[in-house]
Write a protein that holds these residues in place. Structure first.
Motif: not given
Ligand code: HEM
Length: 463
Positions: A99-104, A160-172, A267-268, A445-448
């Motif tokens: 998200l933050t890098s630039e160029g090459e 996101v945790g499960k699909t991209l990192f196979s991580a179970n972040v449910e507990d945390s 985050l994104a 982002t646009l949050r309530p």
């Protein structure tokens, strides 16, 4: 509302050819006005013309308010611009992620991460998405009230945790979610002049920010360490990052580089989709006729409350249109900023090097010049084939941005949004609690602003 009803004073600069602007406050100039009500401020400013101007903390800011100018910024002359100050400042958190890098460096990272977002790969995430959603929906009870904003954040973070990192972040997720919320709130603060210095001082804001960063770092480095130790290739994004070799022979990515990419995607990849779903449930609760149409489609395509699968997506056209319309009225990324690295002309105004150029999806997607019944929630406008694509191409609808920095997770988000909405609305009807106040919190982002407490009600399905 016509121009005369808004307290605007057109200020024609005599010496420089500056675009029109709003009268600044006596104290704080435009900055306080912007911070108090960012979407209101840009909406007011946009009424002045296709290019408008304001100054914030010594920074010249130009707001583009015409799709042709937006295309010019994001596509035709994208090479003359880099990400705006908020994202530059976000490097203190996200490091050099996509998200933050630039160029090459950005192109290299984009190429490396892209395979995790290929169509076929996204299809393979679908079951995980509906599994998490139906688990959450089965924990809800008829008659209870829940903050849907929080529920959606928890859900999309898990996905996101499960699909991209196979991580179970449910507990945390509560801990991680709270840390994410702190960081997102901090983005507003990152825009304050001299925040680079404030961040280093032992003030409560800075302390909270650093604590949140430590929490997330410990979770993410934990996930990385575990995978490095096991050496297993799980075929997910994390394995891809750990196995990636730098094309220029720089070797594998360091833990810090992997951490930057992971945190960026965490985050994104969760906040935006969560906001979309929350605003969607809000809009449905206020538009009974559309809610009934949605429920009819779900009952037809998914009889007996069947959990949707990837094969059902082509038949869930109204569900998809509801999401498209929700993202038109409440675009999760409500504005984008770019810094000019060279001078450029927009609509007859010379924008100097170093100026910030802003565009607001929130404003463009509600502009009466391009939208019939601009303020009305009308999912039907998206029903015809290619409606989203055509509106994208005209640059009047750009919830996912445009050009080379366009959202990498767009397809992921559509798939997830439709599956989650179908799973949840297939089982429950959500009604806004009467005392729930509605307001916009336009941070990154646009949050309530006041959360979104809704009552969980049983659906009456046809037999
Ligand atoms: C409704 C959901 C989403 C919306 C509205 C959204 C919106 C956006 C927008 C507008 C940008 C462009 C920012 C800019 O040009 O400055 C962007 C970039 C990005 N998004 Fe999304 N996004 C969503 C979901 C996702 C998901 C699900 C992921 C990942 C799982 C994701 C990951 C990213 C990344 C990594 C970038 C940076 C891409 C680059 O610069 O090459 N987004 N998103």
């Amino acid at each position: 509302m016509d121009n005369s009803s808004v307290k605007i004073k057109l200020m024609k600069a005599q010496t420089q050819n500056l675009p029109p602007s709003i009268k600044p406050s006596f104290i704080g100039g435009h900055f306080f006005k912007f911070r108090r009500d960012p979407t209101g401020f840009v909406t007011e400013l946009a009424r002045l013309g296709d290019v408008a101007y304001f100054k914030m903390g010594g920074q010249h800011v130009y707001l583009l308010n015409h799709p042709d100018l937006v295309r010019d910024l994001l596509v035709v002359n994208a090479h003359k611009f880099v990400k705006g100050r908020a994202l530059q400042r976000a490097k203190s958190l996200l490091g050099e992620g996509l998200l933050t890098s630039e160029g090459e460096a950005h192109l290299r990272q984009r190429r490396m991460i892209q395979p995790a977002f290929h169509r076929e790969k996204i299809k393979s995430y679908a079951d995980s998405m509906t599994e998490s959603a139906s688990k959450m929906a089965s924990e809800w009870k008829a008659g209870e009230a829940r903050d849907i904003d929080k529920e959606m954040m928890r859900l999309t973070l898990q996905i996101v945790g499960k699909t991209l990192f196979s991580a179970n972040v449910e507990d945390s997720t509560d801990e991680v979610g709270a840390a994410m919320t702190t960081l997102i709130e901090m983005f507003n603060y990152l825009l304050i002049p001299f925040s680079e210095i404030l961040e280093k001082l032992p003030i409560p804001h800075a302390r909270r920010f650093n604590r949140a960063k430590e929490t997330l770092d410990s979770v993410i480095y934990g996930i990385i360490n575990e995978r490095r130790k096991s050496g297993e290739d799980k075929g997910d994004l994390l394995s891809m990052l750990l196995m990636a070799q730098d094309e220029e022979g720089g070797g594998a990515m360091t833990d810090k580089q992997v951490r930057d990419e992971c945190l960026t995607l965490f985050l994104a990849g969760h906040e935006t989709t969560a906001n979309t779903l929350t605003w969607t449930f809000y809009l449905l609760s206020q538009n009974t006729e559309k809610e009934i149409k949605l429920h009819e489609e779900l009952d037809r395509v998914l009889p007996g409350g069947k959990i949707p699968t990837i094969e059902d997506l082509p038949n869930l056209k109204f569900t998809e249109s509801v999401l498209a319309e929700s993202m038109r009225l409440f675009p999760p990324a409500w504005a984008l900023g770019r810094l000019a690295v060279e001078e450029h002309e927009f609509g007859g105004y010379i924008i100097p090097k170093g100026a910030l150029v802003l565009l607001s999806m929130y404003v463009l997607q509600r502009d009466r010049r391009f939208w019939e019944d601009a303020e009305v929630f009308k999912p039907e406008r998206w029903l015809h084939e290619n409606a989203v694509k055509e509106a994208n191409q005209k640059f009047i609808y750009l919830p996912f941005g445009g050009g080379i920095r366009r959202c990498i997770g767009e397809q992921f988000a559509w798939t997830e949004g439709v599956l989650l909405l179908a799973t949840i609305a297939g089982k429950w009807k959500l009604s806004l609690l009467p005392e729930q106040k509605i307001g916009l919190n336009a941070l990154m982002t646009l949050r309530p602003k006041y959360g979104m407490k809704m009552k969980i009600e049983k659906r009456h399905r046809p037999h």
